[in-house]
Design a protein around this motif. Structure first.
Motif, PDB file in Angstrom:
ATOM      1  N   ALA A  27       0.832  -1.203   0.000  1.00  0.00           N
ATOM      2  CA  ALA A  27       0.000   0.000   0.000  1.00  0.00           C
ATOM      3  C   ALA A  27       0.866   1.252   0.000  1.00  0.00           C
ATOM      4  N   GLY A  28       0.590   2.153  -0.950  1.00  0.00           N
ATOM      5  CA  GLY A  28       1.320   3.410  -1.037  1.00  0.00           C
ATOM      6  C   GLY A  28       0.586   4.372  -1.955  1.00  0.00           C
ATOM      7  N   ASN A  29       1.067   5.604  -2.031  1.00  0.00           N
ATOM      8  CA  ASN A  29       0.446   6.612  -2.879  1.00  0.00           C
ATOM      9  C   ASN A  29       1.247   6.752  -4.175  1.00  0.00           C
ATOM     10  N   PHE A  30       0.748   6.102  -5.221  1.00  0.00           N
ATOM     11  CA  PHE A  30       1.448   6.100  -6.508  1.00  0.00           C
ATOM     12  C   PHE A  30       0.840   7.091  -7.496  1.00  0.00           C
ATOM     13  N   LEU A  31       0.117   8.093  -6.978  1.00  0.00           N
ATOM     14  CA  LEU A  31      -0.560   9.054  -7.845  1.00  0.00           C
ATOM     15  C   LEU A  31       0.434   9.810  -8.729  1.00  0.00           C
ATOM     16  N   PHE A  32       1.594  10.171  -8.165  1.00  0.00           N
ATOM     17  CA  PHE A  32       2.557  10.992  -8.912  1.00  0.00           C
ATOM     18  C   PHE A  32       3.765  10.193  -9.405  1.00  0.00           C
ATOM     19  N   ASP A  33       3.808   8.923  -9.115  1.00  0.00           N
ATOM     20  CA  ASP A  33       4.904   8.072  -9.593  1.00  0.00           C
ATOM     21  C   ASP A  33       4.340   6.680  -9.854  1.00  0.00           C
ATOM     22  N   THR A  34       3.699   6.539 -10.978  1.00  0.00           N
ATOM     23  CA  THR A  34       2.989   5.301 -11.296  1.00  0.00           C
ATOM     24  C   THR A  34       3.954   4.121 -11.395  1.00  0.00           C
ATOM     25  N   ALA A  35       3.578   3.011 -10.796  1.00  0.00           N
ATOM     26  CA  ALA A  35       4.404   1.802 -10.821  1.00  0.00           C
ATOM     27  C   ALA A  35       3.705   0.703 -11.611  1.00  0.00           C
ATOM     28  N   SER A  36       4.476  -0.029 -12.379  1.00  0.00           N
ATOM     29  CA  SER A  36       3.954  -1.105 -13.215  1.00  0.00           C
ATOM     30  C   SER A  36       4.164  -2.458 -12.539  1.00  0.00           C
ATOM     31  N   HIS A  37       3.637  -3.490 -13.181  1.00  0.00           N
ATOM     32  CA  HIS A  37       3.871  -4.870 -12.722  1.00  0.00           C
ATOM     33  C   HIS A  37       5.367  -5.122 -12.590  1.00  0.00           C
ATOM     34  N   ARG A  38       6.126  -4.681 -13.581  1.00  0.00           N
ATOM     35  CA  ARG A  38       7.576  -4.905 -13.557  1.00  0.00           C
ATOM     36  C   ARG A  38       8.225  -4.218 -12.356  1.00  0.00           C
ATOM     37  N   ASP A  39       7.741  -3.016 -12.003  1.00  0.00           N
ATOM     38  CA  ASP A  39       8.309  -2.297 -10.860  1.00  0.00           C
ATOM     39  C   ASP A  39       8.084  -3.065  -9.546  1.00  0.00           C
TER      40      ASP A  39
ATOM     41  N   GLY B 221      -3.161   0.366  -9.504  1.00  0.00           N
ATOM     42  CA  GLY B 221      -3.059   1.760  -9.921  1.00  0.00           C
ATOM     43  C   GLY B 221      -2.386   2.605  -8.869  1.00  0.00           C
ATOM     44  N   GLU B 222      -2.998   3.745  -8.519  1.00  0.00           N
ATOM     45  CA  GLU B 222      -2.361   4.690  -7.609  1.00  0.00           C
ATOM     46  C   GLU B 222      -2.323   4.203  -6.170  1.00  0.00           C
ATOM     47  N   ARG B 223      -3.012   3.082  -5.866  1.00  0.00           N
ATOM     48  CA  ARG B 223      -3.060   2.594  -4.477  1.00  0.00           C
ATOM     49  C   ARG B 223      -2.001   1.548  -4.163  1.00  0.00           C
TER      50      ARG B 223
ATOM     51  N   ARG C 177       9.812   1.968  -6.564  1.00  0.00           N
ATOM     52  CA  ARG C 177      10.216   3.203  -7.246  1.00  0.00           C
ATOM     53  C   ARG C 177      10.575   4.228  -6.171  1.00  0.00           C
ATOM     54  N   SER C 178       9.977   5.423  -6.182  1.00  0.00           N
ATOM     55  CA  SER C 178      10.302   6.437  -5.163  1.00  0.00           C
ATOM     56  C   SER C 178       9.282   6.458  -4.032  1.00  0.00           C
ATOM     57  N   VAL C 179       8.337   5.513  -4.063  1.00  0.00           N
ATOM     58  CA  VAL C 179       7.183   5.579  -3.163  1.00  0.00           C
ATOM     59  C   VAL C 179       7.359   4.645  -1.958  1.00  0.00           C
TER      60      VAL C 179
END
Length: 259
Positions: A95-107, A129-131, A153-155
């Motif tokens: 769980a995190g806020n990915f609104l400004f740094d979208t993460a993919s399956h690969r991430d 998605g963003e959640r 990523r950065s989240v």
């Protein structure tokens, strides 16, 4: 024991099938249920085909939900009761806020493998998605990932166990259609099912982007049959249903496309 060399004859995923044969022999010898690591769709298809010849062992595959691609297999003597509940799985949520740094399956997969675990201990990953995301893993990894996976990523993320029933799985969109073709060639049926020109389909096939029952197929003239699953990389899947011969000796084929 099992006819090992005969079972391995002609298989593509030889190492994976060999490991499962070893585990099946262990299940026969100990009268216990033995559970494999997670297996990919091509490995699962080949293992099911190889073991369908045997009567002394039973296999049950499960990946946490009906459409799961990566699954573990429980193996037992055919005399023992066996069901999906014996395939040990744990669901995790990142769980995190990915609104400004979208993460993919690969991430998410990269973050998990970056902790030092191996792919064989991880099942499907469901991106929210963003959640954040949810993942299915072998039970022995759950506590380790809860402690170590803190960022994707950065989240910053909070990794915690959830009930398997809390998985937010989307039902696949599907479209039923019927086509009438002069032959059962792969290029003819796949082009009708995926709604593209036959020449474009031939390019996909010859370019190595098409699999039938999880096996790479490079011949456009390959014949398909009822029950086959045709997949194109990035385009979804097509299931071949009932095939009937018309009065004009053409083939009427029921197709289901999953998008």
């Amino acid at each position: 024991m099992l006819p090992r060399e005969e079972l391995l004859k002609g298989v593509e995923n030889r190492d994976s099938v060999a490991r499962v044969i070893d585990q099946a022999e262990q299940a026969i010898k100990t009268w216990e249920v033995v559970v494999t690591d997670f297996l990919s769709p091509p490995e699962l298809a080949e293992i099911n085909r190889v073991f369908s010849r045997l009567t002394d062992v039973e296999l049950v595959a499960w990946g946490g939900y009906p459409q799961a691609e990566r699954q573990r297999i429980a193996i037992a003597r055919s005399e023992l009761p066996l069901d999906q509940s014996q395939v040990d799985l744990v669901a995790l949520e990142f769980a995190g806020n990915f609104l400004f740094d979208t993460a993919s399956h690969r991430d998410f997969l990269g973050a998990m493998l970056g902790t030092g675990i191996v792919r064989e201990k991880t099942g499907d990953i469901i991106v929210l998605g963003e959640r954040g995301a949810q993942a299915i893993v072998a039970p022995e990894l759950a506590e380790f990932l809860e402690m170590t996976l803190q960022q994707v990523r950065s989240v910053p993320v909070k990794t915690q166990r959830i009930d398997i029933n809390e998985l937010k799985v989307r039902e696949p969109k599907k479209k039923e259609l019927t086509t009438v073709e002069a032959s059962l060639r792969l290029d003819a049926i796949a082009s009708a099912g995926f709604g593209m020109s036959r020449s474009k389909m031939v390019n996909y096939i010859e370019g190595g982007d098409v699999r039938v029952n999880w096996k790479d197929v490079s011949q456009a003239s390959s014949q398909v049959k009822s029950g086959d699953l045709i997949a194109i990389r990035g385009k979804g899947r097509l299931e071949v249903g009932e095939i009937a011969v018309t009065k004009k000796e053409r083939y009427r084929i029921q197709l289901t496309r999953y998008m």
